[in-house]
Write a protein that holds these residues in place. Structure first.
Motif, PDB file in Angstrom:
ATOM      1  N   VAL A   8       0.748  -0.928   0.146  1.00 52.13           N
ATOM      2  CA  VAL A   8      -0.106  -0.275   0.087  1.00 52.13           C
ATOM      3  C   VAL A   8       0.344   0.872   0.110  1.00 52.13           C
ATOM      4  O   VAL A   8       1.491   1.648   1.279  1.00 52.13           O
ATOM      5  CB  VAL A   8      -0.959  -0.070   1.013  1.00 52.13           C
ATOM      6  CG1 VAL A   8      -2.092   1.060   0.834  1.00 52.13           C
ATOM      7  CG2 VAL A   8      -1.382  -1.034   1.309  1.00 52.13           C
ATOM      8  N   PRO A   9       0.831   2.044  -1.043  1.00 56.41           N
ATOM      9  CA  PRO A   9       1.317   3.427  -1.033  1.00 56.41           C
ATOM     10  C   PRO A   9       1.778   4.564  -0.540  1.00 56.41           C
ATOM     11  O   PRO A   9       0.591   4.078   0.600  1.00 56.41           O
ATOM     12  CB  PRO A   9       1.502   4.233  -2.823  1.00 56.41           C
ATOM     13  CG  PRO A   9       0.638   3.242  -3.166  1.00 56.41           C
ATOM     14  CD  PRO A   9      -0.138   1.967  -2.250  1.00 56.41           C
ATOM     15  N   ALA A  10       2.020   4.826   0.342  1.00 58.02           N
ATOM     16  CA  ALA A  10       2.570   5.517   1.905  1.00 58.02           C
ATOM     17  C   ALA A  10       2.128   6.813   1.365  1.00 58.02           C
ATOM     18  O   ALA A  10       2.611   7.090   0.385  1.00 58.02           O
ATOM     19  CB  ALA A  10       3.839   5.254   1.775  1.00 58.02           C
ATOM     20  N   ALA A  11       1.509   7.323   1.758  1.00 55.58           N
ATOM     21  CA  ALA A  11       1.103   8.764   2.284  1.00 55.58           C
ATOM     22  C   ALA A  11       1.791   9.543   2.502  1.00 55.58           C
ATOM     23  O   ALA A  11       2.913   9.370   3.490  1.00 55.58           O
ATOM     24  CB  ALA A  11      -0.824   8.658   2.471  1.00 55.58           C
ATOM     25  N   PRO A  12       1.385  11.137   2.494  1.00 53.36           N
ATOM     26  CA  PRO A  12       2.836  12.210   3.509  1.00 53.36           C
ATOM     27  C   PRO A  12       2.396  12.480   4.495  1.00 53.36           C
ATOM     28  O   PRO A  12       1.367  12.366   4.837  1.00 53.36           O
ATOM     29  CB  PRO A  12       2.898  13.015   2.696  1.00 53.36           C
ATOM     30  CG  PRO A  12       1.551  13.063   0.910  1.00 53.36           C
ATOM     31  CD  PRO A  12       0.839  12.005   0.827  1.00 53.36           C
ATOM     32  N   GLU A  13       3.424  12.380   5.401  1.00 52.25           N
ATOM     33  CA  GLU A  13       3.917  11.781   6.907  1.00 52.25           C
ATOM     34  C   GLU A  13       3.654  13.759   7.540  1.00 52.25           C
ATOM     35  O   GLU A  13       3.305  14.564   6.666  1.00 52.25           O
ATOM     36  CB  GLU A  13       4.460  11.996   7.794  1.00 52.25           C
ATOM     37  CG  GLU A  13       5.243  10.352   7.422  1.00 52.25           C
ATOM     38  CD  GLU A  13       6.654  10.356   7.985  1.00 52.25           C
ATOM     39  OE1 GLU A  13       7.294  10.970   8.921  1.00 52.25           O
ATOM     40  OE2 GLU A  13       7.433   9.565   8.031  1.00 52.25           O
ATOM     41  N   LYS A  14       1.885  12.978   8.686  1.00 55.05           N
ATOM     42  CA  LYS A  14       1.444  14.571   8.735  1.00 55.05           C
ATOM     43  C   LYS A  14       2.267  15.881   9.885  1.00 55.05           C
ATOM     44  O   LYS A  14       3.097  14.884  10.689  1.00 55.05           O
ATOM     45  CB  LYS A  14      -0.065  14.132   9.975  1.00 55.05           C
ATOM     46  CG  LYS A  14       0.016  15.431  10.506  1.00 55.05           C
ATOM     47  CD  LYS A  14      -1.887  15.044  10.927  1.00 55.05           C
ATOM     48  CE  LYS A  14      -2.600  16.266  10.597  1.00 55.05           C
ATOM     49  NZ  LYS A  14      -4.432  16.231  10.526  1.00 55.05           N
ATOM     50  N   SER A  15       2.507  16.705   8.873  1.00 61.43           N
ATOM     51  CA  SER A  15       4.068  16.778   9.908  1.00 61.43           C
ATOM     52  C   SER A  15       3.287  18.806  10.740  1.00 61.43           C
ATOM     53  O   SER A  15       2.410  19.074  10.663  1.00 61.43           O
ATOM     54  CB  SER A  15       5.096  18.011   8.660  1.00 61.43           C
ATOM     55  OG  SER A  15       5.590  18.958   9.522  1.00 61.43           O
ATOM     56  N   ILE A  16       3.719  18.563  12.318  1.00 66.41           N
ATOM     57  CA  ILE A  16       3.408  19.583  12.731  1.00 66.41           C
ATOM     58  C   ILE A  16       3.522  21.320  12.656  1.00 66.41           C
ATOM     59  O   ILE A  16       3.366  21.584  12.592  1.00 66.41           O
ATOM     60  CB  ILE A  16       4.066  19.251  14.374  1.00 66.41           C
ATOM     61  CG1 ILE A  16       3.371  17.523  15.024  1.00 66.41           C
ATOM     62  CG2 ILE A  16       3.525  20.630  15.336  1.00 66.41           C
ATOM     63  CD1 ILE A  16       3.906  17.731  16.156  1.00 66.41           C
ATOM     64  N   SER A  17       4.938  20.891  11.830  1.00 67.77           N
ATOM     65  CA  SER A  17       5.140  22.285  11.765  1.00 67.77           C
ATOM     66  C   SER A  17       4.453  23.155  10.325  1.00 67.77           C
ATOM     67  O   SER A  17       4.012  23.818  10.387  1.00 67.77           O
ATOM     68  CB  SER A  17       6.199  22.388  10.786  1.00 67.77           C
ATOM     69  OG  SER A  17       7.292  21.038  10.286  1.00 67.77           O
ATOM     70  N   ALA A  18       4.308  22.469   9.425  1.00 64.62           N
ATOM     71  CA  ALA A  18       3.636  21.722   8.390  1.00 64.62           C
ATOM     72  C   ALA A  18       2.202  22.483   9.258  1.00 64.62           C
ATOM     73  O   ALA A  18       1.219  23.965   8.898  1.00 64.62           O
ATOM     74  CB  ALA A  18       3.417  20.817   7.332  1.00 64.62           C
ATOM     75  N   LEU A  19       1.515  22.309   9.715  1.00 72.83           N
ATOM     76  CA  LEU A  19       0.314  22.044  10.674  1.00 72.83           C
ATOM     77  C   LEU A  19       0.390  23.191  11.031  1.00 72.83           C
ATOM     78  O   LEU A  19      -0.619  24.333  11.446  1.00 72.83           O
ATOM     79  CB  LEU A  19      -0.203  20.762  11.371  1.00 72.83           C
ATOM     80  CG  LEU A  19      -1.664  21.268  12.292  1.00 72.83           C
ATOM     81  CD1 LEU A  19      -2.522  21.067  10.994  1.00 72.83           C
ATOM     82  CD2 LEU A  19      -1.501  20.376  13.373  1.00 72.83           C
TER      83      LEU A  19
END
Length: 441
Positions: free
Chosen positions: A126-137
């Motif tokens: 299953v392809p990896a999705a972009p990780e949730k970044s706290i800085s980007a959030l």
């Protein structure tokens, strides 16, 4: 950077009280060509369909693009909405040819989690999705309208990664027909929010502790590998991961070097412009002004090439490094399946010993009861062995399919990057020839 002034069209039900301007207004372009008739990806998909007997038609196509994104709300309630358009032809389960939907970032993470729960334990990648970044959030939620321009680079990269994630799923003959992916692509309105997608949620913490437990289990109960093919593939994957890591470092240095050169060109252009404005000699001032304009244009060419370095080369390698990590996870799922099988074999041996002791002691009733339990345990052992063999076969096919796609993707990325380099060199030469002509005249 692509900017626009139009708002993303939404329905009345989806309109929020605070909406900001659209950041981008045209589809992203990346080295991954969408699956369509007549393309290499289509041919590759058709071959994989025949190999895996997934039952997809030979002329099936799935083209998907992330068209734009929009920030909604302000402050802590702000979030991004992505507009996705897809065109489907001859893929089972899809009743229309065209779809346009709006999805939040958490919807992508929720989709990936659902697919992992259903398919990864059976050996499917299953392809990896972009990780949730706290800085980007934090940038998304706290930046004002004037500061949004500075964070566009991070958000644009995430949008390209999300498009790659969806396209990778659409190229998989099994995942493309999954009901959750189909609902993600076709369902109007908002999807149910997944609670485990929060960066600091309780489910995320449980996953972190579970990963620690898996590592301990892998160390404490190593697998006795008897399949030579898997031994060789493990070594190949580790070596590939190391080599791609080195390549990624080199490309990252290339991006930083070109970015520094572009900044230098821009600063030099401004210095020449100030010098030209102070020069009393009219002819020399005009020449300095033309040279300043030339370096300004060269800085724009360099900025474009920096974006190409990142979006074509860097992100392609990052995507395939993520797929390599997913492959390692699938390999470990096979190890866990083997461990469960061996635990069941040990339990079967214990039950046989207990049954033998009862028979020798003359406990007929207990011996008969153990006999029934023994039969169930033998059936479980046989089923686990079959599941392990089936999983091993699926992993072989997934590995070959992944290798084929990696070759195609990197080849296409390199060709596109070389074309971009040639075009940038042509533009650079044109700027200097134009400056030479101005100086001579």
């Amino acid at each position: 950077m692509i900017n626009g002034d139009d708002l993303l069209p939404v329905s009345d039900e989806e309109t929020q009280p605070h909406e900001s301007k659209l950041v981008i207004t045209k589809p992203y372009e990346d080295p991954i060509t969408p699956t369509q008739n007549g393309s290499e990806d289509s041919n590759s998909l058709n071959e994989n369909q025949q190999q895996q007997d997934e039952g997809l038609p030979s002329d099936a196509s799935f083209i998907i693009n992330l068209l734009s994104y929009e920030k909604r709300g302000e402050g802590i309630n702000a979030y991004l909405v992505y507009k996705i358009a897809s065109h489907v032809s001859n893929v089972p389960g899809y009743t229309r040819q065209s779809y346009e939907i709006l999805r939040r970032f958490s919807d992508f993470l929720g989709l990936r989690e659902k697919l992992v729960e259903k398919y990864q334990h059976s050996g499917i990648l299953v392809p990896a999705a972009p990780e949730k970044s706290i800085s980007a959030l934090t940038k998304t939620k706290l930046n004002s309208a004037d500061e949004e321009h500075n964070s566009n680079e991070v958000v644009d990269k995430r949008a390209r990664d999300l498009q790659r994630f969806l396209r990778r799923i659409s190229r998989h003959p099994k995942l493309v027909t999954d009901c959750d992916f189909r609902d993600f692509i076709t369902m109007d309105g908002e999807l149910p929010k997944a609670a485990f997608t929060s960066a600091l949620s309780g489910s995320s913490m449980k996953k972190m502790f579970k990963s620690f437990g898996d590592v301990f289990s892998k160390i404490a109960f190593p697998m006795d590998e008897n399949d030579r093919w898997f031994e060789q593939v493990h070594s190949q994957v580790d070596e590939l991961d190391e080599l791609m890591g080195r390549l990624l470092v080199g490309i990252d240095q290339l991006v930083l070097g070109r970015k520094g050169m572009t900044t230098g060109q821009d600063q030099f252009s401004k210095a020449l412009s100030m010098l030209a404005s102070c020069e009393e000699n009219t002819s020399l001032a005009r020449t300095l002004s033309k040279l300043s304009e030339t370096h300004e244009n060269l800085a724009m060419v360099g900025k474009h090439m920096t974006q190409e370095d990142s979006s074509i080369l860097l992100e392609t390698i990052q995507e395939h490094m993520a797929l390599t990590n997913v492959l390692k996870e699938v390999f470990y799922e096979r190890v866990k399946a083997w461990q469960n099988w061996q635990n069941q074999v040990q339990l079967l041996n214990k039950k046989r010993e207990i049954k033998t002791r009862h028979e020798l002691a003359g406990n007929t009733d207990r011996a008969n009861q153990c006999k029934n339990e023994l039969t169930d345990c033998e059936n479980k052992v046989d089923q686990m062995e079959k599941d392990f063999q089936n999983m091993s076969n699926i992993i072989r096919k997934e590995f070959k399919r992944n290798c084929q796609q990696r070759r195609e993707d990197i080849k296409e990325a390199l060709l596109r990057y070389i074309e971009s380099l040639i075009e940038s060199e042509k533009q650079t030469l044109e700027q200097w020839e134009k400056f030479q002509h101005e100086v001579k005249s």
